[in-house]
Motif scaffolding. Structure first.
Motif, mmCIF file in Angstrom:
data_model
loop_
_atom_site.group_PDB
_atom_site.id
_atom_site.type_symbol
_atom_site.label_atom_id
_atom_site.label_comp_id
_atom_site.label_asym_id
_atom_site.label_seq_id
_atom_site.Cartn_x
_atom_site.Cartn_y
_atom_site.Cartn_z
ATOM 1 N N ILE A 1 0.830 -1.099 0.036
ATOM 2 C CA ILE A 1 0.050 0.040 0.094
ATOM 3 C C ILE A 1 0.830 1.233 -0.040
ATOM 4 O O ILE A 1 0.517 2.128 -0.730
ATOM 5 C CB ILE A 1 -0.761 0.024 1.140
ATOM 6 C CG1 ILE A 1 -1.708 -1.296 1.259
ATOM 7 C CG2 ILE A 1 -1.999 1.464 1.152
ATOM 8 C CD1 ILE A 1 -2.581 -1.520 0.038
ATOM 9 N N SER A 2 1.900 1.137 0.768
ATOM 10 C CA SER A 2 2.890 2.317 0.635
ATOM 11 C C SER A 2 3.558 2.656 -0.623
ATOM 12 O O SER A 2 3.649 3.783 -0.897
ATOM 13 C CB SER A 2 4.141 2.185 1.753
ATOM 14 O OG SER A 2 3.558 1.977 2.792
ATOM 15 N N ILE A 3 3.922 1.478 -1.527
ATOM 16 C CA ILE A 3 4.298 1.602 -2.972
ATOM 17 C C ILE A 3 3.164 2.178 -3.562
ATOM 18 O O ILE A 3 3.356 3.251 -4.558
ATOM 19 C CB ILE A 3 4.719 0.206 -3.326
ATOM 20 C CG1 ILE A 3 5.757 -0.328 -2.715
ATOM 21 C CG2 ILE A 3 4.962 0.197 -4.821
ATOM 22 C CD1 ILE A 3 6.561 -1.799 -2.831
ATOM 23 N N ILE A 4 2.036 1.767 -3.665
ATOM 24 C CA ILE A 4 0.844 2.431 -4.311
ATOM 25 C C ILE A 4 0.702 3.699 -4.083
ATOM 26 O O ILE A 4 0.766 4.575 -4.769
ATOM 27 C CB ILE A 4 -0.458 1.657 -4.007
ATOM 28 C CG1 ILE A 4 -0.273 0.175 -4.726
ATOM 29 C CG2 ILE A 4 -1.448 2.276 -4.670
ATOM 30 C CD1 ILE A 4 -1.398 -0.681 -4.129
ATOM 31 N N TYR A 5 0.768 4.169 -2.614
ATOM 32 C CA TYR A 5 0.744 5.642 -2.375
ATOM 33 C C TYR A 5 1.800 6.563 -2.704
ATOM 34 O O TYR A 5 1.560 7.548 -3.210
ATOM 35 C CB TYR A 5 0.329 5.836 -0.847
ATOM 36 C CG TYR A 5 -0.978 5.530 -0.229
ATOM 37 C CD1 TYR A 5 -1.928 4.629 -0.720
ATOM 38 C CD2 TYR A 5 -1.211 6.518 0.758
ATOM 39 C CE1 TYR A 5 -3.008 4.371 -0.280
ATOM 40 C CE2 TYR A 5 -2.776 6.463 1.104
ATOM 41 C CZ TYR A 5 -3.432 5.309 0.794
ATOM 42 O OH TYR A 5 -4.926 5.158 1.160
ATOM 43 N N GLY A 6 3.072 5.867 -2.853
ATOM 44 C CA GLY A 6 3.943 6.698 -3.238
ATOM 45 C C GLY A 6 3.948 6.987 -4.537
ATOM 46 O O GLY A 6 4.380 7.886 -5.445
ATOM 47 N N SER A 7 3.416 5.779 -5.292
ATOM 48 C CA SER A 7 3.513 5.959 -6.870
ATOM 49 C C SER A 7 2.157 6.904 -7.216
ATOM 50 O O SER A 7 2.331 7.425 -8.318
ATOM 51 C CB SER A 7 3.011 4.592 -7.392
ATOM 52 O OG SER A 7 4.261 3.742 -7.499
ATOM 53 N N LEU A 8 1.175 6.727 -6.541
ATOM 54 C CA LEU A 8 -0.036 7.756 -7.007
ATOM 55 C C LEU A 8 0.359 9.328 -6.509
ATOM 56 O O LEU A 8 -0.386 10.206 -7.127
ATOM 57 C CB LEU A 8 -1.400 7.227 -6.209
ATOM 58 C CG LEU A 8 -1.882 6.245 -6.497
ATOM 59 C CD1 LEU A 8 -3.059 5.622 -5.574
ATOM 60 C CD2 LEU A 8 -2.502 5.994 -7.829
ATOM 61 N N PHE B 1 0.571 5.827 5.211
ATOM 62 C CA PHE B 1 1.405 5.045 4.326
ATOM 63 C C PHE B 1 2.559 5.637 3.563
ATOM 64 O O PHE B 1 3.235 5.323 2.687
ATOM 65 C CB PHE B 1 0.207 4.701 3.222
ATOM 66 C CG PHE B 1 -0.671 3.682 3.849
ATOM 67 C CD1 PHE B 1 -0.453 2.272 4.230
ATOM 68 C CD2 PHE B 1 -2.009 4.137 4.022
ATOM 69 C CE1 PHE B 1 -1.307 1.566 4.636
ATOM 70 C CE2 PHE B 1 -2.895 3.519 4.467
ATOM 71 C CZ PHE B 1 -2.754 1.977 4.917
ATOM 72 N N LEU B 2 2.942 6.904 4.012
ATOM 73 C CA LEU B 2 4.057 7.882 3.453
ATOM 74 C C LEU B 2 5.367 7.380 4.256
ATOM 75 O O LEU B 2 5.894 8.048 4.977
ATOM 76 C CB LEU B 2 3.532 9.335 3.736
ATOM 77 C CG LEU B 2 4.608 10.155 2.928
ATOM 78 C CD1 LEU B 2 4.441 9.913 1.360
ATOM 79 C CD2 LEU B 2 4.371 11.595 3.376
ATOM 80 N N THR B 3 5.730 6.032 3.975
ATOM 81 C CA THR B 3 6.856 5.550 4.546
ATOM 82 C C THR B 3 7.991 5.785 3.864
ATOM 83 O O THR B 3 7.888 6.492 2.659
ATOM 84 C CB THR B 3 6.724 3.905 4.435
ATOM 85 O OG1 THR B 3 6.434 3.498 3.295
ATOM 86 C CG2 THR B 3 5.305 3.566 5.352
ATOM 87 N N PRO B 4 9.186 5.553 4.296
ATOM 88 C CA PRO B 4 10.432 5.847 3.294
ATOM 89 C C PRO B 4 10.443 5.508 1.963
ATOM 90 O O PRO B 4 10.667 6.041 1.191
ATOM 91 C CB PRO B 4 11.592 5.079 4.309
ATOM 92 C CG PRO B 4 11.125 5.335 5.836
ATOM 93 C CD PRO B 4 9.655 5.248 5.570
ATOM 94 N N ILE B 5 9.926 4.167 1.735
ATOM 95 C CA ILE B 5 9.861 3.623 0.502
ATOM 96 C C ILE B 5 8.788 4.601 -0.293
ATOM 97 O O ILE B 5 9.029 4.800 -1.436
ATOM 98 C CB ILE B 5 9.645 2.017 0.318
ATOM 99 C CG1 ILE B 5 9.888 1.384 -0.905
ATOM 100 C CG2 ILE B 5 7.933 1.860 0.879
ATOM 101 C CD1 ILE B 5 9.554 0.006 -1.198
ATOM 102 N N ALA B 6 7.759 4.746 0.305
ATOM 103 C CA ALA B 6 6.915 5.727 -0.323
ATOM 104 C C ALA B 6 7.573 7.160 -0.910
ATOM 105 O O ALA B 6 7.223 7.545 -1.963
ATOM 106 C CB ALA B 6 5.549 5.927 0.465
ATOM 107 N N LEU B 7 8.228 7.653 0.028
ATOM 108 C CA LEU B 7 9.026 8.765 -0.087
ATOM 109 C C LEU B 7 9.862 8.515 -1.416
ATOM 110 O O LEU B 7 9.851 9.530 -2.189
ATOM 111 C CB LEU B 7 9.796 9.436 1.198
ATOM 112 C CG LEU B 7 9.047 10.253 2.180
ATOM 113 C CD1 LEU B 7 9.640 10.242 3.268
ATOM 114 C CD2 LEU B 7 8.416 11.437 1.319
ATOM 115 N N ALA B 8 10.611 7.368 -1.301
ATOM 116 C CA ALA B 8 11.516 6.931 -2.238
ATOM 117 C C ALA B 8 10.913 7.148 -3.712
ATOM 118 O O ALA B 8 11.384 7.728 -4.590
ATOM 119 C CB ALA B 8 12.320 6.070 -1.908
#
Length: 241
Positions: free
Chosen positions: A50-57, A152-159
């Motif tokens: 979900i973090s990956i999705i949020y970062g991508s969106l 969900f704005l985790t480090p991987i989402a930020l990256a």
């Protein structure tokens, strides 16, 4: 289900979330067709995905509602010069079981004024439980920042967001948040500081109702330390490496 125009018989076999139709015809041939039912794909979902999705969106990602299957899939797309990044992302998403393992290939598309674009993209499977993500991110067909972004704005989402929409601006970094409202940008700025003490400013992008978020120079080391493990070598220049 039994169906017999021209003496074709359809038998449905159900295994978990996958439907198989076995078709027998008069020539004694057998055709097996798989149908994915998004209603069977309901989670629960790993927080990382979900973090990956949020970062991508936050960047170029798109949540696509598919009426035929009553579900939503997430589309990831990049220009071909970001090939290694998208392959890296595909490996993560496929390893979680959210898309097939076929490696995406570069495709050509006709862009504005007939210019040929080379892009690479892939999609997740369609999930009915992803409809909630679609509804949070799209209001009246306009992408908006959901209120649960903080979760969900985790480090991987930020990256991922930085790879998608981040760019060097002098000694700083800016996120191109042009498609979001001023209120959304301010909310993002608040969440980023609240979570990580990264100071940012919301600035006009030079066009009406368009804004970008700048990372204050003194906060660049904080951002860099948070996301450096997720940044592939081709993108390191964005972090002043």
């Amino acid at each position: 289900m039994l169906y017999c125009p021209k003496c074709y018989f359809y038998i449905i076999i159900i295994f978990s979330s996958i439907y198989f139709i076995i078709i027998y015809n008069n020539s004694n041939n057998t055709i097996i067709k798989r149908i994915n039912d998004s209603r069977k794909r309901i989670g629960p979902h790993n927080k990382e995905i979900i973090s990956i999705i949020y970062g991508s969106l936050l960047g170029d990602g798109h949540a696509e509602y598919r009426k035929q299957s009553n579900g939503t899939r997430i589309s990831f797309s990049q220009e071909s010069n970001h090939y290694k990044y998208l392959i890296w992302l595909h490996n993560i998403v496929s390893s979680h079981g959210y898309c097939n393992t076929t490696v995406p290939k570069i495709q050509s598309r006709i862009g504005d004024k007939g210019k040929i674009r080379y892009i690479i993209r892939f999609h997740t499977y369609t999930y009915s439980s992803f409809n909630e993500i679609h509804n949070k991110w799209y209001v009246n067909n306009k992408k908006t920042v959901p209120k649960d972004i903080k979760e969900f704005l985790t480090p991987i989402a930020l990256a991922i967001w930085t790879i998608n929409d981040g760019s060097r601006s002098g000694n700083s970094i800016k996120w191109s948040t042009n498609n979001f409202s001023y209120e959304d940008c301010m909310y993002l700025s608040y969440v980023i500081y609240d979570l990580y003490k990264i100071k940012t400013s919301v600035i006009s992008a030079g066009k009406k109702d368009q804004y970008v978020i700048y990372v204050i120079k003194e906060s660049i080391p904080i951002l860099r330390d948070l996301i450096k493990d997720y940044i592939i070598s081709e993108i390191l220049y964005k972090l002043n490496y």
